[in-house]
Every structure is written in C-alpha cells, then in structure tokens.
Scaffold this active site. Structure first.
Site, short mmCIF file in Angstrom:
data_model
loop_
_atom_site.label_atom_id
_atom_site.label_comp_id
_atom_site.label_asym_id
_atom_site.label_seq_id
_atom_site.Cartn_x
_atom_site.Cartn_y
_atom_site.Cartn_z
N ASP A 26 75.55 -15.60 88.16
CA ASP A 26 74.09 -15.65 88.21
C ASP A 26 73.60 -16.93 88.89
OD1 ASP A 26 71.42 -15.22 87.81
OD2 ASP A 26 71.56 -14.82 85.67
N SER A 70 66.17 -20.71 82.44
CA SER A 70 67.03 -20.05 83.41
C SER A 70 67.18 -20.92 84.65
CB SER A 70 66.43 -18.70 83.81
OG SER A 70 66.53 -17.78 82.78
N HIS A 99 68.83 -14.37 89.15
CA HIS A 99 67.66 -13.62 88.69
C HIS A 99 66.37 -14.40 88.89
CE1 HIS A 99 68.40 -15.74 84.71
NE2 HIS A 99 67.08 -15.77 84.75
#
Length: 712
Positions: free
Chosen positions: A220, A647, A84
C-alpha cells in the site's frame, strides 16, 4: 490512511501507563514525553523531532490532500504515501488506454511525472496555545450560539494575524471539547505530481476481504513529488516549476526489525471520540452505524454492477467505491467490537464515578446534572441518528442526491440575473459543470439513487416530506420515478445544462424532478428546529463541562485531546499478535512474500498478482531488501495509537529513520475510536523494504532508488 482508527484517552480517571497510547502535541514532547520515549529506546531529543528555528523531523511530514499523511524522502521533494491515499489521483490520471490504476506507473524522469487536476500537500510550520485569549472572552451565562459567535470572531483575528498576509494557512482548533484552543500555521503546495505507483494487484492486494484484517500482504504505497517556483515558494502548476528543496527529508533504514523495537509515528490522525459517553456509544451501535452500513452496501452493490461490466466506468468510480466500501467495513467492525468488548458498560462505570464526584458540595454548582443532560440528548436523538445515517449513506453513494441542489441555487441566480450579471456568473457555472460531470455514468447513477431512495423510504422513519409524498404514490419503489426524472431533467447531462445556460428559464428549474428530489434531501439534511437547537445547546455545554470536570478530578493525569486532523506523534514498539496459523512468519508481527504468493488467485479481483512478482519470488530475487533471516518482509505490526488520517504516516525507528508506512488498523481493536485497548490495538504498516523492492526489483525504477538516503 484509508481507515486507521480513532484516538484520545485510555481511561479518563487515571494516568496513562502504556507508551503505545496517546496522540501527542509536538510542542509538549519535551515536557510530557521525551523522558519516557528515551527510556523506551528513542535516540533523538524532542528538539530534533519538533523545532521552530531549526530543521527537524516535523519538516518532513505533510498532510496529503487533506485526508492522509505523507513524508518527504529525498532532497528533491519526493513523497511517499499510501496507494489508497493516492488512489483518486491515480484513477483520475488513468484511462482504458493508459490504465495506471490497474497496471502501475513509473516515471523515468521529471518530465514524465503526471499532474492530477487537484492535489496538494500541507507543511506544518508551528503551533501555539491561545486558550486564555479566547476563553477569556466567554462566560457561563452565554448560550452556545453566543459563545460560538464570540469565539469565531476571535479566531478570525488570530488567523489574520498569523497568516503573514496570506503566506500561510492558519487554523485555530478547539481541544478537550472546547476547553482549550491552539492555532496551527501551515504552508500549502499545490503542484504535486505522480511519480510512481504499483499496480492495484500489489497496492490494493486483498481488497475488501483483507481490509482491516491481519495477516496482511498489501503493498500500500504510491509516490509523488512536490514542486515549487524557482525560489522554493508554493506556486500553481507550471512547466517552469522545479522540485522542492525541503528543509528535511527522511533517511530510510533497511535493517531488520524485531519484536520490542522502539518505533514512532508522526501524522495527521482524523477524528476520535474517546470522550464520548456511554449513551453515545449505544446510539452508534444500535441506531447510527447499522443505518450507515446498510446504506453503504446498497450503494456499493449498485455501483459494482456497472463497474464490473466496463473498465472505463470502473476507473471513474474506483475512488468513490473504495471510500464507501472502506467505511462500510469500518462501521460494521465498530458495531462488532463495541458490542463484544461492552464498551458502553465501561463508560457507564466511569460516568457513575464522575457523577458521584460531581455531586459533592464543592463541585455541585459546576458539574451536577451534566451526565443527565448528556443522556437526555442521546435519548431524544436516537431515531434522528438512524434517519441521518441512512441519508448520509445516500449522499456518500449517490452523486445526484446532492449535485442538483448544489448547482440549482447558482442556476436560479443565473436565470434571474440581467445580461451583464450572467456574463459574470457563467464561467463559474461552466467550471462547476465541467468538474462534476466529466466522468459520470448515468445508468449507474440512476440505479444508485433509486436503490438508496427505496431503502431510505422503507427504513429511515420520518423522511423528507417530498420523498414521502413520492413513496406513497410509488409504493416505496423509486426505480420508475428516478428513471423518468433523469430522462427529462436538465441536471442529467452537461449538454442539457449547456442548453439551459443559453436559454435560462426559472420555470424549468421550478419543475425539474431531479432538483426537487435533491432539494428535498438536502433540506432534510440541514433541517433544524428550536427544540433541537436547545437540546443541542444543552448537550454541547454539558459535554464541555464533563471534560473539564474529568480534567479537574484528575489534575495529575497525563491527558491528551481527541484527534482532529492536527499533527501528532504516537510511539510504542514492534509488537506481535498471538500466533495465527494463516501467517507463515515465525513471529506474528510481520508477513512475507511467501504468504502473499500463498493467497494468489489467478484473475481474482482481490487476490491476483503480476507475473513479474511471482517470478521474483520463485527466483528468490529479493536483492538487498530481504531480511537477515532470508525472507522478504511485506507488512508488520506495531502498537501505536492511530486513526483515519494516519494513512501514509511514516513509521520511524529510534533514530528517526523510515521503516514503514502505516496504512491500517486491526478489526479486533475497532472500538479504538472511543476507548483504547492496550492488548489489542495494532497499527498495520507496509515494510519499507517491500516498498523499495517493488520500486527497484519489480519496476526497475532505479532513478527513484538513486534519490533516496538508504541506511544499510
């Protein structure tokens, strides 16, 4: 990370007793954390994590494109981060003919790696404390604006001194609400290229449904490479650039993980508000966040209607939609968590204790009335917060809520200029138009703006005067007005703007309906007045005093500042949540490929899977990446304190070896932006063994595997 929640302080009235709480400055690890970390299992020294003079772990950690974290994993500048985090770059490089976002991409050699238009990584060089230097120039008799002016002037001097004539980017940041200041020295590399990404059915598996949830089964991750000139220095993109030879790259461990194992995370957490007062929490829960949620959902629904009909539109809007959707669920989760855990009530108790201390004779002159001033600010800005979040939701969803106003000032200057000045201005305007109009789909933009204006006019209270005027005429239904505005506005296409540049006309700008709408919205967004300025001035001073008072009241506390996109370390353990029947794992601290396959829904937007992955599962063809117990791990839980910006952060074991990539937090602990819950707070990470399995067995990208230092 696309999300991952926010941080700072467990309780401001006692020392911290949980190793999994806190985002710590690297320069203070030796003094504040080393002994505790080693007691918990760390095998490294503080110097091996952060060193100015020698290579250390911090040299492998980069800020990725300003909003995420990534890590160097090879001697040739290879970078791992979240899928992402790379989503926007992957979408930009994709087309219906070469749909890397949907189908994945794997470069077989350096020549096949793809360069997005704009992508950079930022290396952390060093930091230092300049609190005395800066705070020695201000005093309590100054207004906040006077104080800010003096501080900003000194910050500019420090940044110039430390930049070495532009070699480095220097940022001076406030901490503890302006009670301390530190400078950070960085080096930016802008030639960053896509090396590999799984298909979105792996990298985004679970979609919005699983977002913030556990158990998770998401691959991810994405892979990039940093390039430099032949001398290893930052350089603009060139075919002559070579892969960066980093000071340090992370070894990768494929050993089994178990409950209680020490682990740590280094990264760039975005923002936390754990010093926020009870009245601020109430404002968010009752006024600000509900407006944000509602405005986001309106924008998402309008976008998705067109994205579902056209793959090209879907690719062009994928990044924007994902960003809006992420915070839509985040804000709703925060409302639920803050309400359920009665966070405001906890804060009220803390503030009552502080107020009692503040009103003692020895403290009264400095701290009496601080809480009242803070509460007064929130009481008088609740409705403003509601309005502002409806407006912010519109600005995040609708390109044309802000774009005409952003471009309009330049066009007006162009129209008023002489011929020579126009030639000077023209290239900048043309570049801006090219950058902002290439992927727009006008039918979508019409509906997003109209729907957001309908909501804004009906729900936001004291709205922008011109929007109010239109709403009165159209009975709060903007669809026809917006469509007509797009039909005639020069801002509705790059072709109309190009025609304007050939024959500029001030009157055309003055009467442009989209520019009028956008200018009204942006004027309202920036609106201020003397009463609010004074209210805000009082509030800023009071919050700074409140934090200073808490630190003074508890001088022996092991305090740390809120996150603000500066490099931090947080540590804890691999740690399960209570058993969950939805998870096939024996211990609820990991998930497996078996669980991934169990969620599989053919042709479903969120839960479809590639045929190749299903075949590998059915054949149990996991290679060397299976756990010692035989299953293929996918995601795992640990209890570090992280937030948005983390992240892509590396999760490291006791030896500093990479074991996973952090990508999310759990929705149960969504109150973590303002208060830390040692029982509920979890970090969700993709197991590095699943990353390597996808690269190796699924994609066959052995050229990437061969670069890595894998520890069996």
């Amino acid at each position: 990370m696309k999300k991952i929640l926010l941080l700072s302080l467990l309780t401001v009235f006692s020392t911290f007793s949980f190793a999994d709480e806190g985002m710590w400055f690297l320069m203070y690890l030796k003094r504040m954390n080393e002994a505790d970390m080693q007691k918990k299992g760390l095998k490294l020294t503080a110097e091996e994590i952060y060193s100015i003079n020698n290579s250390s772990l911090k040299d492998a950690i980069v800020q990725f494109n300003g909003g995420c974290t990534a890590e160097i994993v090879s001697g040739n500048g290879l970078v791992f981060t979240n899928h992402h985090c790379g989503y926007g770059a992957i979408a930009e490089l994709s087309s219906p003919e070469h749909d890397y976002l949907t189908n994945g991409f794997w470069a077989k050699n350096h020549a096949e790696e793809l360069k997005p238009k704009s992508l950079y990584v930022r290396f952390f060089v060093r930091m230092d404390d300049v609190s005395k230097r800066i705070l020695g120039l201000v005093n309590n008799s100054m207004s906040e604006k006077e104080r800010e002016k003096v501080i900003n002037q000194e910050i500019a001097k420090i940044q110039a001194e430390q930049s070495e004539n532009g070699k480095y980017v220097v940022s001076v940041r406030p901490f503890f609400n302006g009670n301390e200041y530190y400078y950070f020295v960085y080096q930016d590399f802008t030639d960053v290229r896509l090396v590999g990404t799984p298909p979105s059915s792996i990298g985004k598996f679970g979609g919005d449904t699983d977002n913030w949830e556990w158990p998770r089964h998401t691959g991810d991750f994405s892979i990039f490479r940093v390039y430099a000139d032949k001398n290893g220095n930052p350089a603009a993109y060139s075919k002559d650039n070579i892969p960066l030879k980093p000071k340090y790259s992370l070894p990768i461990s494929i050993k089994s993980l178990k409950e209680g194992d020490f682990s740590m995370i280094l990264g760039y957490p975005g923002r936390t508000n754990r010093w926020m007062n009870a009245a601020g929490i109430d404002q968010n829960v009752k006024y600000a966040y509900p407006a944000w949620v509602e405005a986001s959902k309106v924008g998402m629904d309008a976008m998705k209607k067109y994205m579902d009909k056209d793959q090209g539109v879907k690719l062009n809007y994928a990044s924007k939609y994902s960003g809006v959707a992420n915070y839509w669920k985040n804000r709703q989760g925060m409302i639920d968590a803050l309400t359920k855990h009665k966070t405001a009530a906890t804060k009220y108790k803390q503030e009552k204790k502080f107020d009692k201390w503040a009103n003692k004779p020895a403290n009264k002159d400095k701290y009496a009335g601080v809480i009242n001033t803070i509460n007064d600010y929130y009481a008088k800005t609740n409705e403003k917060a509601r309005h502002d979040n409806y407006l912010i939701g519109m600005l995040r969803s609708s390109t044309f809520a802000a774009l005409p106003a952003s471009l309009g000032a330049g066009l007006l200057q162009y129209a008023q200029a002489n011929e020579a000045k126009r030639k000077e201005i023209l290239p900048r305007l043309e570049a801006f138009i090219t950058d902002n109009y290439g992927d727009l789909y006008i039918p979508l933009e019409v509906d997003v703006l109209a729907d957001e204006l309908n909501l804004y006019a009906n729900k936001a209270g004291t709205i922008a005067p011109y929007i109010k005027e239109l709403a009165t005429k159209n009975n709060n239904n903007f669809q026809k007005d917006v469509q007509q505005a797009f039909d005639v506005s020069i801002f509705s296409s790059s072709e109309k703007l190009a025609a304007f540049l050939k024959a500029p006309n001030e009157q055309v700008l003055a009467n442009d309906p989209l520019l009028k709408i956008s200018t009204a919205l942006m004027d309202k967004y920036r609106e201020t007045n003397p009463e609010f300025d004074q209210l805000n001035d009082n509030f800023l001073g009071a919050t700074r005093k409140y934090v200073a008072g808490v630190l003074e009241m508890d001088p022996n506390g092991k305090h740390y500042p809120d996150a603000n996109s500066t490099l931090r370390l947080t540590y804890g353990t691999i740690r399960a949540l209570p058993k969950d029947k939805r998870n096939d794992a024996k211990i609820n601290n990991y998930t497996t490929l078996k669980g991934t396959i169990a969620k599989y829904k053919p042709n479903d937007e969120e839960f479809d899977l590639p045929k190749r992955l299903i075949e590998l599962y059915e054949n149990k063809d996991f290679g060397r990446y299976a756990d010692a117990s035989g299953y293929l791990p996918v995601n795992f839980l640990s209890d570090q304190d992280i937030t948005g910006g983390n992240s892509g952060s590396p999760v490291l074991n006791a030896k500093g070896e990479l074991i996973g990539l952090a990508f999310d937090g759990n929705i149960e602990a969504m109150a973590g932006d303002v208060i830390f819950d040692p029982k509920l707070q979890r970090t969700i990470s993709v197991d590095i063994r699943y990353v390597l399995f996808i690269i190796d067995k699924f994609a066959g990208a052995t050229n990437i595997i061969d670069e890595l230092n894998i520890v069996e």
